[in-house]
Design a protein around this motif. Structure first.
Motif, PDB file in Angstrom:
ATOM      1  N   ARG A  44       0.832  -1.184   0.000  1.00  0.00           N
ATOM      2  CA  ARG A  44       0.000   0.000   0.000  1.00  0.00           C
ATOM      3  C   ARG A  44       0.877   1.247   0.000  1.00  0.00           C
ATOM      4  NH1 ARG A  44      -3.570  -0.350   4.945  1.00  0.00           N
ATOM      5  NH2 ARG A  44      -4.514  -2.034   3.736  1.00  0.00           N
ATOM      6  N   GLU A  45       0.472   2.237  -0.753  1.00  0.00           N
ATOM      7  CA  GLU A  45       1.260   3.461  -0.914  1.00  0.00           C
ATOM      8  C   GLU A  45       0.431   4.676  -0.520  1.00  0.00           C
ATOM      9  OE1 GLU A  45       2.173   4.324  -4.987  1.00  0.00           O
ATOM     10  OE2 GLU A  45       3.618   5.909  -4.503  1.00  0.00           O
ATOM     11  N   TRP A  46       0.955   5.478   0.378  1.00  0.00           N
ATOM     12  CA  TRP A  46       0.317   6.742   0.722  1.00  0.00           C
ATOM     13  C   TRP A  46       0.501   7.733  -0.421  1.00  0.00           C
ATOM     14  CZ3 TRP A  46       2.838  11.504   1.244  1.00  0.00           C
ATOM     15  CH2 TRP A  46       2.019  12.559   1.686  1.00  0.00           C
ATOM     16  N   LEU A  47      -0.560   8.496  -0.738  1.00  0.00           N
ATOM     17  CA  LEU A  47      -0.514   9.409  -1.872  1.00  0.00           C
ATOM     18  C   LEU A  47      -0.602  10.874  -1.477  1.00  0.00           C
ATOM     19  CD1 LEU A  47      -2.926   7.606  -4.339  1.00  0.00           C
ATOM     20  CD2 LEU A  47      -0.420   7.494  -4.285  1.00  0.00           C
ATOM     21  N   ALA A  48      -1.564  11.195  -0.601  1.00  0.00           N
ATOM     22  CA  ALA A  48      -1.826  12.603  -0.343  1.00  0.00           C
ATOM     23  C   ALA A  48      -2.576  12.762   0.964  1.00  0.00           C
ATOM     24  CB  ALA A  48      -2.644  13.211  -1.480  1.00  0.00           C
ATOM     25  N   ALA A  60       2.856  12.447  -2.059  1.00  0.00           N
ATOM     26  CA  ALA A  60       3.986  11.573  -2.326  1.00  0.00           C
ATOM     27  C   ALA A  60       4.698  12.062  -3.579  1.00  0.00           C
ATOM     28  CB  ALA A  60       3.512  10.136  -2.514  1.00  0.00           C
ATOM     29  N   ASP A  61       5.976  11.844  -3.638  1.00  0.00           N
ATOM     30  CA  ASP A  61       6.755  12.287  -4.793  1.00  0.00           C
ATOM     31  C   ASP A  61       6.239  11.664  -6.086  1.00  0.00           C
ATOM     32  OD1 ASP A  61      10.000  12.427  -3.085  1.00  0.00           O
ATOM     33  OD2 ASP A  61       8.361  13.875  -3.217  1.00  0.00           O
ATOM     34  N   SER A  62       5.715  10.459  -5.992  1.00  0.00           N
ATOM     35  CA  SER A  62       5.277   9.746  -7.183  1.00  0.00           C
ATOM     36  C   SER A  62       4.080  10.414  -7.870  1.00  0.00           C
ATOM     37  CB  SER A  62       4.920   8.297  -6.834  1.00  0.00           C
ATOM     38  OG  SER A  62       3.890   8.268  -5.851  1.00  0.00           O
ATOM     39  N   THR A  68      -4.152  16.187  -7.399  1.00  0.00           N
ATOM     40  CA  THR A  68      -4.565  17.282  -6.526  1.00  0.00           C
ATOM     41  C   THR A  68      -5.638  16.786  -5.567  1.00  0.00           C
ATOM     42  OG1 THR A  68      -4.114  18.916  -8.256  1.00  0.00           O
ATOM     43  CG2 THR A  68      -5.496  19.611  -6.412  1.00  0.00           C
ATOM     44  N   ILE A  69      -5.377  16.938  -4.284  1.00  0.00           N
ATOM     45  CA  ILE A  69      -6.360  16.561  -3.267  1.00  0.00           C
ATOM     46  C   ILE A  69      -7.166  17.792  -2.868  1.00  0.00           C
ATOM     47  CG2 ILE A  69      -4.767  16.951  -1.331  1.00  0.00           C
ATOM     48  CD1 ILE A  69      -6.022  14.484   0.041  1.00  0.00           C
ATOM     49  N   SER A  70      -8.441  17.590  -2.614  1.00  0.00           N
ATOM     50  CA  SER A  70      -9.295  18.690  -2.174  1.00  0.00           C
ATOM     51  C   SER A  70     -10.423  18.123  -1.323  1.00  0.00           C
ATOM     52  CB  SER A  70      -9.832  19.469  -3.372  1.00  0.00           C
ATOM     53  OG  SER A  70     -10.645  18.639  -4.187  1.00  0.00           O
ATOM     54  N   ARG A  71     -11.216  19.023  -0.761  1.00  0.00           N
ATOM     55  CA  ARG A  71     -12.340  18.583   0.059  1.00  0.00           C
ATOM     56  C   ARG A  71     -13.417  19.647   0.055  1.00  0.00           C
ATOM     57  NH1 ARG A  71     -10.047  17.333   5.655  1.00  0.00           N
ATOM     58  NH2 ARG A  71     -12.260  17.071   6.230  1.00  0.00           N
TER      59      ARG A  71
END
Length: 117
Positions: A44-48, A60-62, A68-71
């Motif tokens: 599992r890889e954390w992204l944002a 994450a650099d990848s 783009t994360i938003s809410r």
């Protein structure tokens, strides 16, 4: 207490997708939200991450520069806009939020993203 992702699918390399995460039963406006992914056979890889007020964003650099994360706290929704998708972005994508001491981290069921020509 529930998180439900949507918006995954099949997209060609270079394409875009917008993932959505609908929260219920959580103190959504008070918690940060995170996105992770897991490709078949990989860890599992954390992204944002995004802070409760929409601040504190990190990637994450990848995926930096492409995702783009938003809410929207009024709608109890989190989003992940993914641009310039690559085959290596193929994975199941999950949103995660803190459900308090009782529930701990709450994970959605995941949504499949496949990047292929």
């Amino acid at each position: 207490v529930q998180l439900v992702e949507s918006g995954g699918g099949l997209v060609q390399p270079g394409g875009s997708l917008r993932l959505s995460c609908a929260a219920s039963g959580l103190s959504f406006s008070r918690i940060n939200m995170r996105w992770y992914r897991q490709a078949s056979g990989k860890e599992r890889e954390w992204l944002a991450i995004i802070g409760s007020a929409g601040d504190g964003i990190d990637y994450a650099d990848s995926v930096k520069g492409r995702f783009t994360i938003s809410r929207d706290n009024a709608k109890n929704m989190a989003y992940l806009q993914m641009n310039n998708l690559k085959p290596e972005d193929t994975a199941v994508y999950y949103c995660v939020g803190w459900g308090g001491a009782r529930y701990g981290d709450v994970w959605g069921q995941g949504t499949q993203v496949t990047v292929s020509s």
